[in-house]
Design a protein around this motif. Structure first.
Motif, mmCIF file in Angstrom:
data_model
loop_
_atom_site.group_PDB
_atom_site.id
_atom_site.type_symbol
_atom_site.label_atom_id
_atom_site.label_comp_id
_atom_site.label_asym_id
_atom_site.label_seq_id
_atom_site.Cartn_x
_atom_site.Cartn_y
_atom_site.Cartn_z
ATOM 1 N N ILE A 58 0.804 -1.209 0.000
ATOM 2 C CA ILE A 58 0.000 0.000 0.000
ATOM 3 C C ILE A 58 0.842 1.266 0.000
ATOM 4 N N GLU A 59 2.003 1.256 0.650
ATOM 5 C CA GLU A 59 2.856 2.442 0.635
ATOM 6 C C GLU A 59 3.389 2.716 -0.771
ATOM 7 N N LEU A 97 -7.007 2.897 0.377
ATOM 8 C CA LEU A 97 -6.313 3.014 1.661
ATOM 9 C C LEU A 97 -7.201 2.490 2.778
ATOM 10 N N LEU A 98 -8.486 2.842 2.711
ATOM 11 C CA LEU A 98 -9.450 2.302 3.668
ATOM 12 C C LEU A 98 -9.515 0.788 3.556
ATOM 13 N N ALA A 99 -9.620 0.295 2.333
ATOM 14 C CA ALA A 99 -9.775 -1.139 2.103
ATOM 15 C C ALA A 99 -8.585 -1.941 2.612
ATOM 16 N N ARG A 104 -6.532 5.885 9.942
ATOM 17 C CA ARG A 104 -7.267 7.084 9.549
ATOM 18 C C ARG A 104 -6.372 8.328 9.475
ATOM 19 N N PRO A 105 -5.484 8.597 10.448
ATOM 20 C CA PRO A 105 -4.627 9.789 10.326
ATOM 21 C C PRO A 105 -3.775 9.781 9.063
ATOM 22 N N ARG A 106 -3.292 8.608 8.665
ATOM 23 C CA ARG A 106 -2.478 8.526 7.435
ATOM 24 C C ARG A 106 -3.341 8.760 6.205
ATOM 25 N N ALA A 111 -4.854 12.379 1.818
ATOM 26 C CA ALA A 111 -5.867 13.188 1.135
ATOM 27 C C ALA A 111 -5.443 14.651 1.076
ATOM 28 N N ASP A 112 -4.847 15.157 2.142
ATOM 29 C CA ASP A 112 -4.348 16.532 2.142
ATOM 30 C C ASP A 112 -3.251 16.708 1.090
ATOM 31 N N GLU A 113 -2.407 15.694 0.954
ATOM 32 C CA GLU A 113 -1.321 15.766 -0.034
ATOM 33 C C GLU A 113 -1.877 15.759 -1.455
ATOM 34 N N LEU A 114 -2.903 14.938 -1.699
ATOM 35 C CA LEU A 114 -3.522 14.933 -3.026
ATOM 36 C C LEU A 114 -4.172 16.276 -3.324
ATOM 37 N N GLN A 115 -4.848 16.831 -2.332
ATOM 38 C CA GLN A 115 -5.491 18.131 -2.530
ATOM 39 C C GLN A 115 -4.458 19.189 -2.918
#
Length: 320
Positions: A58-59, A97-99, A104-106, A111-115
């Motif tokens: 996943i990373e 990432l959820l799957a 959750r913090p990661r 998501a902040d990085e994608l934004q």
């Protein structure tokens, strides 16, 4: 071309079966009708410019997905087109990432990085929501049939998150999508880009469309309609010449529809005389008589997606 200074990237997200493809296609058409160069990316496009599978952890997936988003933002930024993308930001993107049990913090950090990556395109996020997840899924399964329902159950309950939580069967699938919606609700609230939440539980697409166009500050351009007399020449059962699927063209409430995917009736959007776009798909359909006084023939062109390949289909209308 109009002096459009709005978003270069429009993202459409929502629960599976919520109408993301229909909305994304509508937005792209309306941009074009307003003289704004635009195209849309279906979640099933191949090769897809953004989506990738989780293959080596996943990373590694997160790093590669961010690299793809960065490259895509560069391409869109240097083009004249507005891009409308659906089902690849929250769905099939952050969803993985959820799957795969990412904390959750990661997920929020990612998501902040994608934004931050997409912000140079002045993006707009269109988020389709329903009042109740279980009811929304049931409506989708009613439209798409038991085959699609069984596929979604198998997919959702086979993911690492569902296995860790012990989610099984239909209820386990509902639990997975409830968890997904809880996450995307949080992500929507967290995002600082231009955004709109559109509740389409009632299926009033005219109202939903107006809300989205108002958010994008573009005017609604009415699309062509098919007259009852013209529709009467096209409705009926069409049989693939290669012994493939059968298609039924209906006319109801002033609109032509066709069953392209499972039992779902897809709206045919008139483009020219006897030529149509298919709402929510890249397929293009044309009808023509096969010789003087001959049978009406339907031809499917345009572009396939990874799970529905119809381009090149030629189908004859069965005798009335």
């Amino acid at each position: 071309m109009s002096a459009y200074v709005g978003s270069k990237l429009i993202i459409v997200e929502g629960l599976t079966g919520s109408g993301k493809s229909i909305m994304a296609h509508f937005i792209a058409r309306q941009l074009q009708h307003n003289g704004i160069p635009a195209s849309w990316v279906h979640e099933g496009d191949e090769p897809h410019p953004i989506l990738i599978d989780v293959e080596s952890g996943i990373e590694a997936y997160m790093a590669e997905a961010q690299a793809r988003w960065a490259a895509y933002v560069d391409r869109v930024g240097s083009s004249d087109e507005v891009k409308v993308v659906e089902g690849c930001y929250f769905n099939s993107g952050i969803e993985l990432l959820l799957a795969y049990n990412v904390d959750r913090p990661r997920i929020l950090q990612y998501a902040d990085e994608l934004q931050a990556l997409i912000e140079p395109l002045n993006p707009t996020l269109v988020y389709l929501v329903q009042g109740d997840v279980a009811s929304a899924l049931e409506r989708s399964f009613k439209d798409r049939g038991t085959g699609f329902r069984d596929y979604v159950i198998q997919l959702a309950t086979g993911l690492p998150l569902a296995k860790r939580r012990g989610w099984q069967g239909y209820e386990g699938m509902v639990m997975y999508w409830r968890e997904f919606v809880a996450l995307t609700d949080e992500l929507f609230d967290r995002h600082r880009i231009r955004k709109i939440r559109v509740d389409n539980s009632a299926g009033n697409w005219d109202d939903c469309n107006r809300q989205v166009l108002d958010c994008l500050a573009i005017r609604l351009v009415p699309e062509l309609r098919v007259s009852p007399s013209e529709a009467a020449r096209l409705v009926g059962l069409y049989k693939d010449r290669s012994s493939g699927p059968e298609f039924t063209v209906h006319y109801e409430d002033g609109e032509l529809t066709i069953n392209l995917f499972l039992s779902v009736r897809t709206k045919l959007v008139p483009r020219a005389d006897k030529a149509f776009l298919t709402e929510g798909w890249h397929f293009e359909i044309s009808f023509e008589p096969d010789g003087p006084g001959g049978t009406m023939v339907m031809r499917i062109g345009g572009r396939d997606v990874d799970y529905l390949r119809l381009v090149g289909t030629v189908a004859d209308r069965a005798s009335l």
